[in-house]
Design an enzyme around this catalytic site. Sequence first.
Site, PDB file in Angstrom:
ATOM      1  N   ASN A 161     -10.269  -3.974   0.513  1.00 57.44           N
ATOM      2  CA  ASN A 161      -9.765  -3.901  -0.853  1.00 57.44           C
ATOM      3  C   ASN A 161     -10.933  -3.702  -1.804  1.00 57.44           C
ATOM      4  O   ASN A 161     -12.097  -3.714  -1.397  1.00 57.44           O
ATOM      5  CB  ASN A 161      -9.002  -5.180  -1.220  1.00 57.44           C
ATOM      6  CG  ASN A 161      -7.670  -5.299  -0.502  1.00 57.44           C
ATOM      7  OD1 ASN A 161      -7.065  -4.296  -0.136  1.00 57.44           O
ATOM      8  ND2 ASN A 161      -7.214  -6.519  -0.297  1.00 57.44           N
ATOM      9  N   HIS A 210       0.834  -1.213   0.000  1.00 56.20           N
ATOM     10  CA  HIS A 210       0.000   0.000   0.000  1.00 56.20           C
ATOM     11  C   HIS A 210       0.869   1.264   0.000  1.00 56.20           C
ATOM     12  O   HIS A 210       0.575   2.235   0.702  1.00 56.20           O
ATOM     13  CB  HIS A 210      -0.957   0.013   1.202  1.00 56.20           C
ATOM     14  CG  HIS A 210      -1.919  -1.128   1.230  1.00 56.20           C
ATOM     15  ND1 HIS A 210      -3.071  -1.144   0.465  1.00 56.20           N
ATOM     16  CD2 HIS A 210      -1.898  -2.307   1.898  1.00 56.20           C
ATOM     17  CE1 HIS A 210      -3.717  -2.290   0.686  1.00 56.20           C
ATOM     18  NE2 HIS A 210      -3.021  -3.006   1.549  1.00 56.20           N
ATOM     19  N   TYR A 221      -0.352  -5.311  11.317  1.00 59.47           N
ATOM     20  CA  TYR A 221      -0.497  -3.913  10.908  1.00 59.47           C
ATOM     21  C   TYR A 221       0.028  -2.959  11.982  1.00 59.47           C
ATOM     22  O   TYR A 221       0.739  -1.995  11.682  1.00 59.47           O
ATOM     23  CB  TYR A 221      -1.955  -3.599  10.583  1.00 59.47           C
ATOM     24  CG  TYR A 221      -2.360  -4.017   9.192  1.00 59.47           C
ATOM     25  CD1 TYR A 221      -2.686  -3.081   8.227  1.00 59.47           C
ATOM     26  CD2 TYR A 221      -2.408  -5.356   8.830  1.00 59.47           C
ATOM     27  CE1 TYR A 221      -3.052  -3.458   6.945  1.00 59.47           C
ATOM     28  CE2 TYR A 221      -2.766  -5.754   7.554  1.00 59.47           C
ATOM     29  CZ  TYR A 221      -3.094  -4.800   6.614  1.00 59.47           C
ATOM     30  OH  TYR A 221      -3.445  -5.188   5.346  1.00 59.47           O
TER      31      TYR A 221
END
Length: 492
Positions: free
Chosen positions: A137, A64, A347
């Site tokens: 997504n 990303h 994350y």
Amino acid sequence: MDPCKFRPSSSFDTKTTTTNPGQPVWNDNEALTVGPRGPILLEDYHLLEKIAHFARDIPEPFVHAGRASAKGFFECTHDVTGLTCADFLPSPGAGTPVIVRFSTVIHERGSPETIRDPRGFAVKFYTREGNWDLLGNNFPVFFIRDGIKFPDVIHAFKPNPKSHVQEYWRVFDFLPHHPESLHTFFFLFDDVGIPTDYRHMDGFGVNTYTFVTRAGKSHYIKFHWRPTCGVSCLMDDEATLVGGKNHSHATQDLYDSIDAGNFPEWKLFVQVIDPEQQDRFDFDPLDDTKTWPEDLVPLQPVGRLVLDRNVDNFFNENEQLAFGPGLVVPGIYYSDDKMLQCRVFAYADTQRYRLGPNYLMLPVNAPKCGFKKNHYDGAMNFMHRDEEVDYYPSRHAPLRHAEPASFPVPTRPVVGKREKTRIKKENDFVQPGERYRSWAPDRQDRFVALRRRLAHPKVSHELRVIWIDFLSKCDKSCGMKVANRLNVKPSM
């Protein structure tokens, strides 16, 4: 007034240039030297500070990296209080500030936004009970179902570590070990593989989450974003033309549209499954490589998302914008989705490495509601605190726990052996085949044509046979078409 209590901002700007600590800079055009052609002196503090700061820019994200952000609001339009006690999802009309990040997944910053690549669709809700990050997504499914394979699938799609060239033979070598990836391939190599821009793009939560009521009743949830202006995608020749003219066409389209008052909007829908009913399906509802058929699990409207403001500073509100699926609020929780469980840690750990342990203090990531915690120390702690107690519990600072009822979590008992094993209901070929058969013949032909990458010399005959076997299990005619193009006899 104590200036330590206020974060530096543009309100502190001076009329002249200064160093970082605030000393005046009388010349920002020439370095300090011995004479006009002599060596540079190390006492030129401003030069050293300027170069050192430039050399320490944060690294771009591993995934990303190409990204565009915008701000706006989410408005609840339908009553979902029967499903969740989330404070920002009460009766219709409640508004919540948000920031949204769109992105390409695999390719590096600056790569064309017309590359065939999944697109990220991440939304940060600044609710009255903390921040909720909904990461998704533009495809409803992912390549793998177990987070232990996430580094491997990303490495397979990333450039060759020897040549730094993205080569699809690596993808076709890796994915046959994971036939669950076929479903995502039937999206990536379909007509929807290259969105026209971010405004004309679907969004999906991909993983299965849980809604929880105040009474503790749980429901499995899938999230869907649908653009009000419709979905639009580029064919390969169009993508080559658009990307050749402007590598950042989608970013520019988003910025220019908002700047002109043409605000993008999406409707939010959810699919709901009662955990008590999950065994009635021929797939595992916690498998992120599967969709929930809408004829069996219909979409239920929730609200709308409107982006009406561009970011003020790209670095502060885009590069430093950090998301993590671990950020949930009362009424929304995780499920036992294996991929989601791994992402909860991955994350947050990525952000700590890239931005520092106090990344949630950055203005774009900080909650807009009140908060109190005891872990402030570490790099980049710029919040002014003056208390004497930084532990819990204490009679000197009578901080108390929140009431358990304010953050209900699923209480379903879990019993089983400690083991590394696959899920029972894999069923990897049915949904890709159904998707293929739903297409018009010309769309099927375009999908088959993109399989030309299987002709790469490093894709062995054995691999081609395996791929044709998998495609045939999805749809026999699809497998035959690819076999004929490659001049390979299918095994079935």
